[in-house]
Enzyme design. Structure first.
Site, PDB file in Angstrom:
ATOM      1  CG  PHE A  34      -2.214   0.767   0.963  1.00  0.00           C
ATOM      2  CD1 PHE A  34      -3.148   0.368   0.013  1.00  0.00           C
ATOM      3  CD2 PHE A  34      -2.460   1.927   1.692  1.00  0.00           C
ATOM      4  CE1 PHE A  34      -4.301   1.109  -0.202  1.00  0.00           C
ATOM      5  CE2 PHE A  34      -3.622   2.667   1.487  1.00  0.00           C
ATOM      6  CZ  PHE A  34      -4.546   2.260   0.536  1.00  0.00           C
ATOM      7  CB  THR A  75       5.527  -5.684  -3.115  1.00  0.00           C
ATOM      8  OG1 THR A  75       5.935  -6.682  -4.048  1.00  0.00           O
ATOM      9  CG2 THR A  75       4.357  -6.180  -2.282  1.00  0.00           C
ATOM     10  CE  LYS A 113       9.075  -1.618 -12.798  1.00  0.00           C
ATOM     11  NZ  LYS A 113       9.416  -0.255 -12.579  1.00  0.00           N
ATOM     12  CD  GLU A 171      -1.385  -2.322 -20.811  1.00  0.00           C
ATOM     13  OE1 GLU A 171      -2.096  -2.997 -21.549  1.00  0.00           O
ATOM     14  OE2 GLU A 171      -0.318  -1.797 -21.186  1.00  0.00           O
ATOM     15  N   GLY A 196       3.719   2.515 -17.627  1.00  0.00           N
ATOM     16  CA  GLY A 196       2.714   3.120 -16.730  1.00  0.00           C
ATOM     17  C   GLY A 196       1.317   3.118 -17.317  1.00  0.00           C
ATOM     18  N   GLY A 204      10.435  15.204  -7.936  1.00  0.00           N
ATOM     19  CA  GLY A 204       9.783  13.942  -7.566  1.00  0.00           C
ATOM     20  C   GLY A 204       9.700  12.928  -8.692  1.00  0.00           C
ATOM     21  CD  GLU A 234      12.037   5.484  -6.973  1.00  0.00           C
ATOM     22  OE1 GLU A 234      12.084   5.246  -5.762  1.00  0.00           O
ATOM     23  OE2 GLU A 234      10.995   5.428  -7.642  1.00  0.00           O
ATOM     24  CE  LYS A 245       9.284   0.268 -16.837  1.00  0.00           C
ATOM     25  NZ  LYS A 245       9.563   1.696 -16.648  1.00  0.00           N
ATOM     26  N   GLY A 304       3.755   7.463 -12.411  1.00  0.00           N
ATOM     27  CA  GLY A 304       2.790   8.266 -11.662  1.00  0.00           C
ATOM     28  C   GLY A 304       1.710   7.308 -11.198  1.00  0.00           C
TER      29      GLY A 304
HETATM   30  N1  LIG Z   1       4.698   4.461  -8.653  1.00  0.00           N
HETATM   31  C1  LIG Z   1       4.612   4.329  -9.971  1.00  0.00           C
HETATM   32  O1  LIG Z   1       4.355   5.301 -10.692  1.00  0.00           O
HETATM   33  C2  LIG Z   1       4.778   2.987 -10.626  1.00  0.00           C
HETATM   34  C3  LIG Z   1       4.489   2.862 -12.007  1.00  0.00           C
HETATM   35  C4  LIG Z   1       4.608   1.613 -12.622  1.00  0.00           C
HETATM   36  C5  LIG Z   1       5.030   0.516 -11.871  1.00  0.00           C
HETATM   37  N2  LIG Z   1       5.318   0.664 -10.544  1.00  0.00           N
HETATM   38  C6  LIG Z   1       5.728  -0.532  -9.790  1.00  0.00           C
HETATM   39  O2  LIG Z   1       4.684  -0.846  -8.872  1.00  0.00           O
HETATM   40  C7  LIG Z   1       5.238  -1.397  -7.674  1.00  0.00           C
HETATM   41  C8  LIG Z   1       4.825  -0.544  -6.489  1.00  0.00           C
HETATM   42  O3  LIG Z   1       5.319   0.770  -6.698  1.00  0.00           O
HETATM   43  P1  LIG Z   1       5.099   1.937  -5.636  1.00  0.00           P
HETATM   44  O4  LIG Z   1       5.546   3.190  -6.292  1.00  0.00           O
HETATM   45  O5  LIG Z   1       3.753   1.835  -5.052  1.00  0.00           O
HETATM   46  O6  LIG Z   1       6.199   1.527  -4.541  1.00  0.00           O
HETATM   47  P2  LIG Z   1       6.186   1.937  -2.986  1.00  0.00           P
HETATM   48  O7  LIG Z   1       5.597   3.291  -2.850  1.00  0.00           O
HETATM   49  O8  LIG Z   1       7.544   1.664  -2.483  1.00  0.00           O
HETATM   50  O9  LIG Z   1       5.146   0.917  -2.345  1.00  0.00           O
HETATM   51  C9  LIG Z   1       5.405  -0.438  -2.145  1.00  0.00           C
HETATM   52  C10 LIG Z   1       4.722  -0.855  -0.868  1.00  0.00           C
HETATM   53  O10 LIG Z   1       4.837  -2.255  -0.688  1.00  0.00           O
HETATM   54  C11 LIG Z   1       5.140  -2.501   0.679  1.00  0.00           C
HETATM   55  N3  LIG Z   1       5.771  -3.808   0.850  1.00  0.00           N
HETATM   56  C12 LIG Z   1       7.072  -4.151   0.717  1.00  0.00           C
HETATM   57  N4  LIG Z   1       7.241  -5.469   0.976  1.00  0.00           N
HETATM   58  C13 LIG Z   1       6.020  -5.970   1.260  1.00  0.00           C
HETATM   59  C14 LIG Z   1       5.531  -7.257   1.638  1.00  0.00           C
HETATM   60  N5  LIG Z   1       6.348  -8.299   1.751  1.00  0.00           N
HETATM   61  N6  LIG Z   1       4.208  -7.400   1.873  1.00  0.00           N
HETATM   62  C15 LIG Z   1       3.372  -6.358   1.774  1.00  0.00           C
HETATM   63  N7  LIG Z   1       3.774  -5.115   1.438  1.00  0.00           N
HETATM   64  C16 LIG Z   1       5.077  -4.920   1.180  1.00  0.00           C
HETATM   65  C17 LIG Z   1       6.036  -1.340   1.046  1.00  0.00           C
HETATM   66  O11 LIG Z   1       6.093  -1.195   2.461  1.00  0.00           O
HETATM   67  P3  LIG Z   1       7.359  -0.455   3.138  1.00  0.00           P
HETATM   68  O12 LIG Z   1       7.366   0.936   2.588  1.00  0.00           O
HETATM   69  O13 LIG Z   1       7.041  -0.534   4.591  1.00  0.00           O
HETATM   70  O14 LIG Z   1       8.572  -1.234   2.735  1.00  0.00           O
HETATM   71  C18 LIG Z   1       5.330  -0.186   0.367  1.00  0.00           C
HETATM   72  O15 LIG Z   1       4.292   0.338   1.136  1.00  0.00           O
HETATM   73  C19 LIG Z   1       6.750  -1.431  -7.877  1.00  0.00           C
HETATM   74  O16 LIG Z   1       7.127  -2.719  -8.267  1.00  0.00           O
HETATM   75  C20 LIG Z   1       6.986  -0.405  -8.978  1.00  0.00           C
HETATM   76  O17 LIG Z   1       8.133  -0.701  -9.732  1.00  0.00           O
HETATM   77  C21 LIG Z   1       5.182   1.868  -9.919  1.00  0.00           C
END
Ligand SMILES: NC(=O)c1ccc[n+]([C@@H]2O[C@H](COP(=O)([O-])OP(=O)(O)OC[C@H]3O[C@@H](n4cnc5c(N)ncnc54)[C@H](OP(=O)(O)O)[C@@H]3O)[C@@H](O)[C@H]2O)c1
Length: 334
Positions: free
Chosen positions: A13, A98, A127, A151, A156, A209, A212, A227, A317
């Site tokens: 989350f 995650t 990914k 997808e 994104g 932002g 990272e 990808k 995003g």
């Molecule tokens: N944000 C984007 O725009 C975007 C776009 C495309 C793809 N993605 C992909 O989508 C995924 C999530 O991205 P995000 O930006 O949401 O990352 P994020 O903000 O780091 O969120 C990931 C969440 O997963 C939690 N987590 C880690 N290990 C876990 C476990 N074992 N069980 C349950 N929860 C766990 C984390 O908790 P902690 O913080 O406590 O570790 C964190 O709250 C990634 O793989 C990313 O590459 C993201």
């Protein structure tokens, strides 16, 4: 009309999980009225515990505790971890959101495998598991009569996986290449347009932002490589893993190189080339459709019937990418 109940478990989350929750709140009436669907979140798993309620958890409350007091203050909180939730809480679809760890694929790999084996569909933005074990995971899905959809893992909000599957299904895909990482494209654009060094451009990307704190996966081409592996499996029926992608990042691109390219009406872009299973900085003519600026992504597909198609849009995003999660979810339900 009776609404179709669909139970969802969210694992992770962070940015994506919260964005999904926000879009669900915003589109709840649309889903009910226009699609006859009642999407209920029955579990939300974070790293040290979960919220579980088989009758549905209100997304407004969850967003509030996630942003303010902390998850463990929520009334449905229990220390049950994600794998136990997958084993014990029956839902129709598991959303795996995650972090992507490209070395091990964990914790996503285990979450996805376990969910599929339990007979639940999986939708993910993560990914790493797909870039590492695409064919194995798809086989587990088929063997268990469920779907694994992804997808959101590439580009994104850009429709690419489902575009191929639906609109381009009659086509043989001949080539796919594109700009698949917003951070590195932002940096290259800044360097070209403002004549700044890579360090300055990267710092700016972090300030707004886009990048990272540790942008090395983006700059070194690793994220693009993951990808490319997914697109090779998904769009071109290859059976390759991330380790099979030849990767050169943008870390050695100098201002001088960018200036020289500019003089000859070219830009330098980090290109993922799916046919060649390669990621590398390449010269792109300034008037080419792949010359997109800032954090945008762009993908060109060449196919035997539809010929050339280039799509451009937000490659990241949370809110934008949630559009892709919903595309997969609605595809599974219908
Ligand atoms: N944000 C984007 O725009 C975007 C776009 C495309 C793809 N993605 C992909 O989508 C995924 C999530 O991205 P995000 O930006 O949401 O990352 P994020 O903000 O780091 O969120 C990931 C969440 O997963 C939690 N987590 C880690 N290990 C876990 C476990 N074992 N069980 C349950 N929860 C766990 C984390 O908790 P902690 O913080 O406590 O570790 C964190 O709250 C990634 O793989 C990313 O590459 C993201």
């Amino acid at each position: 009309v009776k609404l179709k109940n669909v139970a969802i478990t969210i694992i992770g989350f962070g940015e994506m999980g919260r964005s999904f929750a926000r879009v669900l709140l915003k589109k709840k009436r649309f889903l009910e009225r226009e699609r006859n669907i009642d999407l209920r979140v029955v579990a939300v798993c974070e790293i040290d515990g979960s919220l579980v309620n088989e009758n549905g958890i209100g997304m407004k409350d969850v967003l509030e505790v996630a942003e303010n007091k902390g998850f463990e203050k929520h009334k449905e909180w229990s220390p049950m971890k994600s794998l136990d939730v997958i084993r014990r809480v029956k839902s129709d679809i598991v959303l795996e959101l995650t972090p992507s760890d490209i070395k091990s694929g964990q914790p996503g790999l285990r979450h996805i495998e376990e969910s599929l084996k339990k007979g639940m569909h999986v939708v993910t933005s993560n990914k790493a598991p797909l870039a590492l074990r695409f064919s194995k995971l798809q086989k587990i899905a088929r063997d268990n009569g469920v779907k694994l959809k992804y997808e959101a893992t590439v580009g994104g909000a850009l429709p690419i996986i489902n575009l191929r599957k639906h609109n381009l299904q009659i086509n043989r895909i001949e080539s796919v290449h594109g700009i698949l990482n917003g951070t590195s494209n932002y940096v290259l654009t800044k360097m070209a347009e403002e004549g700044v060094s890579m360090d300055v451009a990267l710092k700016e990307a972090q300030d707004v932002g886009i990048a990272e704190t540790d942008p090395s996966y983006d700059v070194r081409g690793i994220d693009t490589g993951a990808k490319v592996a997914i697109l090779a499996n998904s769009l071109m029926d290859m059976d390759v893993s991330f380790e099979g992608i030849e990767i050169t990042g943008i870390e050695d691109i100098t201002q001088e190189a960018i200036e020289l390219a500019k003089k000859h009406n070219y830009v330098i872009k980090l290109i993922g080339d799916v046919n060649r299973l390669e990621v590398s900085p390449r010269l792109v003519p300034t008037n080419h459709p792949l010359n997109v600026s800032g954090a945008l992504n762009a993908i060109t597909i060449n196919s035997d019937i539809a010929k050339n198609i280039t799509i451009v849009g937000h490659g990241a995003g949370g809110i934008e990418t949630a559009s892709s999660l919903f595309s997969d979810i609605l595809d599974i339900i219908h």
